[in-house]
Design a protein around this motif. Structure first.
Motif, PDB file in Angstrom:
ATOM      1  N   ARG A  71     -17.142  -1.543  51.770  1.00  0.00           N
ATOM      2  CA  ARG A  71     -16.500  -1.658  50.456  1.00  0.00           C
ATOM      3  C   ARG A  71     -16.070  -0.298  49.898  1.00  0.00           C
ATOM      4  N   TYR A  72     -16.836   0.723  50.251  1.00  0.00           N
ATOM      5  CA  TYR A  72     -16.711   2.010  49.569  1.00  0.00           C
ATOM      6  C   TYR A  72     -15.918   3.045  50.357  1.00  0.00           C
ATOM      7  N   ILE A  73     -15.274   2.596  51.409  1.00  0.00           N
ATOM      8  CA  ILE A  73     -14.505   3.523  52.226  1.00  0.00           C
ATOM      9  C   ILE A  73     -13.264   2.785  52.737  1.00  0.00           C
ATOM     10  N   GLY A  74     -12.081   3.373  52.475  1.00  0.00           N
ATOM     11  CA  GLY A  74     -10.867   2.745  52.970  1.00  0.00           C
ATOM     12  C   GLY A  74      -9.721   2.803  51.980  1.00  0.00           C
ATOM     13  N   PRO A  75      -8.636   2.058  52.270  1.00  0.00           N
ATOM     14  CA  PRO A  75      -7.418   2.120  51.464  1.00  0.00           C
ATOM     15  C   PRO A  75      -7.663   1.769  50.008  1.00  0.00           C
ATOM     16  N   CYS A  76      -6.996   2.524  49.126  1.00  0.00           N
ATOM     17  CA  CYS A  76      -7.282   2.476  47.702  1.00  0.00           C
ATOM     18  C   CYS A  76      -6.009   2.806  46.944  1.00  0.00           C
ATOM     19  N   GLU A  77      -5.930   2.313  45.715  1.00  0.00           N
ATOM     20  CA  GLU A  77      -4.781   2.654  44.875  1.00  0.00           C
ATOM     21  C   GLU A  77      -5.275   3.135  43.511  1.00  0.00           C
ATOM     22  N   VAL A  78      -4.616   4.169  42.991  1.00  0.00           N
ATOM     23  CA  VAL A  78      -4.928   4.687  41.643  1.00  0.00           C
ATOM     24  C   VAL A  78      -3.789   4.286  40.712  1.00  0.00           C
ATOM     25  N   MET A  79      -4.161   3.657  39.581  1.00  0.00           N
ATOM     26  CA  MET A  79      -3.168   3.277  38.561  1.00  0.00           C
ATOM     27  C   MET A  79      -3.608   3.795  37.209  1.00  0.00           C
ATOM     28  N   ARG A  80      -2.634   4.251  36.428  1.00  0.00           N
ATOM     29  CA  ARG A  80      -2.894   4.618  35.039  1.00  0.00           C
ATOM     30  C   ARG A  80      -2.579   3.413  34.156  1.00  0.00           C
ATOM     31  N   VAL A  81      -3.471   3.084  33.219  1.00  0.00           N
ATOM     32  CA  VAL A  81      -3.210   1.958  32.328  1.00  0.00           C
ATOM     33  C   VAL A  81      -3.184   2.445  30.877  1.00  0.00           C
ATOM     34  N   PRO A  82      -2.138   2.061  30.131  1.00  0.00           N
ATOM     35  CA  PRO A  82      -1.993   2.515  28.756  1.00  0.00           C
ATOM     36  C   PRO A  82      -2.829   1.668  27.807  1.00  0.00           C
ATOM     37  N   VAL A  83      -4.143   1.941  27.780  1.00  0.00           N
ATOM     38  CA  VAL A  83      -5.043   1.141  26.937  1.00  0.00           C
ATOM     39  C   VAL A  83      -5.626   2.039  25.852  1.00  0.00           C
ATOM     40  N   ALA A  84      -5.797   1.468  24.658  1.00  0.00           N
ATOM     41  CA  ALA A  84      -6.357   2.234  23.540  1.00  0.00           C
ATOM     42  C   ALA A  84      -7.869   2.336  23.685  1.00  0.00           C
ATOM     43  N   LEU A 168     -17.362   0.697  40.804  1.00  0.00           N
ATOM     44  CA  LEU A 168     -17.512   2.158  40.881  1.00  0.00           C
ATOM     45  C   LEU A 168     -17.177   2.697  39.492  1.00  0.00           C
ATOM     46  N   GLU A 169     -18.136   3.407  38.877  1.00  0.00           N
ATOM     47  CA  GLU A 169     -17.962   3.850  37.483  1.00  0.00           C
ATOM     48  C   GLU A 169     -18.094   5.364  37.379  1.00  0.00           C
ATOM     49  N   GLY A 170     -17.630   5.890  36.243  1.00  0.00           N
ATOM     50  CA  GLY A 170     -17.837   7.304  35.946  1.00  0.00           C
ATOM     51  C   GLY A 170     -16.940   8.250  36.734  1.00  0.00           C
ATOM     52  N   LEU A 171     -15.762   7.775  37.147  1.00  0.00           N
ATOM     53  CA  LEU A 171     -14.845   8.629  37.921  1.00  0.00           C
ATOM     54  C   LEU A 171     -14.096   9.601  37.011  1.00  0.00           C
ATOM     55  N   VAL A 172     -13.602  10.678  37.618  1.00  0.00           N
ATOM     56  CA  VAL A 172     -12.759  11.644  36.908  1.00  0.00           C
ATOM     57  C   VAL A 172     -11.383  11.585  37.556  1.00  0.00           C
ATOM     58  N   LEU A 173     -10.438  10.957  36.858  1.00  0.00           N
ATOM     59  CA  LEU A 173      -9.149  10.650  37.489  1.00  0.00           C
ATOM     60  C   LEU A 173      -7.967  11.368  36.847  1.00  0.00           C
ATOM     61  N   ASP A 174      -8.209  12.189  35.805  1.00  0.00           N
ATOM     62  CA  ASP A 174      -7.046  12.731  35.072  1.00  0.00           C
ATOM     63  C   ASP A 174      -6.136  13.619  35.929  1.00  0.00           C
ATOM     64  N   ALA A 175      -6.677  14.269  36.968  1.00  0.00           N
ATOM     65  CA  ALA A 175      -5.835  15.155  37.780  1.00  0.00           C
ATOM     66  C   ALA A 175      -5.220  14.438  38.984  1.00  0.00           C
ATOM     67  N   VAL A 176      -5.471  13.152  39.106  1.00  0.00           N
ATOM     68  CA  VAL A 176      -5.011  12.420  40.298  1.00  0.00           C
ATOM     69  C   VAL A 176      -3.708  11.684  40.005  1.00  0.00           C
ATOM     70  N   PRO A 177      -2.631  11.987  40.740  1.00  0.00           N
ATOM     71  CA  PRO A 177      -1.400  11.220  40.556  1.00  0.00           C
ATOM     72  C   PRO A 177      -1.604   9.761  40.991  1.00  0.00           C
ATOM     73  N   GLU A 178      -0.865   8.865  40.341  1.00  0.00           N
ATOM     74  CA  GLU A 178      -0.903   7.463  40.748  1.00  0.00           C
ATOM     75  C   GLU A 178      -0.444   7.365  42.196  1.00  0.00           C
ATOM     76  N   GLY A 179      -0.966   6.376  42.908  1.00  0.00           N
ATOM     77  CA  GLY A 179      -0.516   6.177  44.282  1.00  0.00           C
ATOM     78  C   GLY A 179      -1.615   5.656  45.164  1.00  0.00           C
ATOM     79  N   ARG A 180      -1.352   5.705  46.473  1.00  0.00           N
ATOM     80  CA  ARG A 180      -2.289   5.166  47.450  1.00  0.00           C
ATOM     81  C   ARG A 180      -3.014   6.297  48.161  1.00  0.00           C
ATOM     82  N   TYR A 181      -4.299   6.064  48.412  1.00  0.00           N
ATOM     83  CA  TYR A 181      -5.180   7.059  49.013  1.00  0.00           C
ATOM     84  C   TYR A 181      -6.173   6.352  49.929  1.00  0.00           C
TER      85      TYR A 181
END
Ligand code: ZN
Length: 206
Positions: A71-84, A168-181
């Motif tokens: 579950r914790y290793i493999g293809p992944c996508e990062v998305m930014r969501v405009p939530v308040a 998976l919680e507590g990630l730091v994603l602000d420097a990561v561009p959206e996309g696949r990793y």
């Protein structure tokens, strides 16, 4: 290229109010003339970037050592969501349908890992249901929880339990561009525990 998406673990790392912050007890120290430096870590297992075990939110849920590591290793996508702040991510807020079995959502509502803000955003039960239908098997967030701080019912955790979706919680994603990793965020084999800290990283696909 590797993106490190884990916060530093130090006594200044914020933990959930009432939970155990990290501390280090030095048993032996080269600087004091000992033959090695040796120390003990004491902390919550919900520390910085961490994965929850189903036993954290479900009575008969698996404990962390029994979670399938794939579950914790493999293809992944990062998305930014405009939530308040303090709001809930609903399916309509997703910028596009997910394309990978692991999805990390960057909400920007928990900006400082050294200062716990209670008004971080959460995920709706409908979103979890829809993501599961779309094939998502791991959901990651840049907040301390997939549910709101004040929630007692924990609807998002509940839907993850129903679908056996990893959290998976507590990630730091602000420097990561959206996309696949490629995601790598393996929990420790802590027998009987309800979570494990992870060193979460994203590897660029080439
Ligand atoms: Zn947790």
């Amino acid at each position: 290229m590797i993106y490190d998406i884990s916060p530093p673990i130090s006594p200044s790392l914020a933990v959930w109010p009432g939970d155990t912050p990290p501390s280090r007890e030095v048993l032996l120290d080269l600087a004091r003339g000992d033959s090695v430096t040796l120390s003990t870590l004491r902390a919550t297992v919900h520390l910085g970037s961490h994965v929850d075990a189903p036993s954290h939110y479900g009575r008969d849920g698996r404990t962390i050592e029994a979670q399938p590591v794939e579950r914790y290793i493999g293809p992944c996508e990062v998305m930014r969501v405009p939530v308040a702040r303090g709001a809930t991510v609903t399916p309509g807020l997703l910028p596009r349908p997910p394309r990978e079995p692991r999805l990390l959502l960057s909400t920007g509502t928990y900006p400082d890992t050294e200062r716990f803000n209670e008004d971080f955003a959460a995920l709706s039960a409908e979103l979890i249901d829809q993501l599961h239908t779309a094939g998502v098997r791991l959901i990651g967030v840049d907040t301390p929880s997939v549910d709101l701080f004040s929630s007692k019912e924990l609807p998002a955790h509940g839907r993850c339990l129903a679908h056996d979706m990893a959290i998976l919680e507590g990630l730091v994603l602000d420097a990561v561009p959206e996309g696949r990793y490629e995601l790598i965020a393996l929990p420790l084999k802590l027998v009987g525990f309800d979570a494990s800290p992870v060193r979460a990283v994203l590897r660029s696909l080439r």
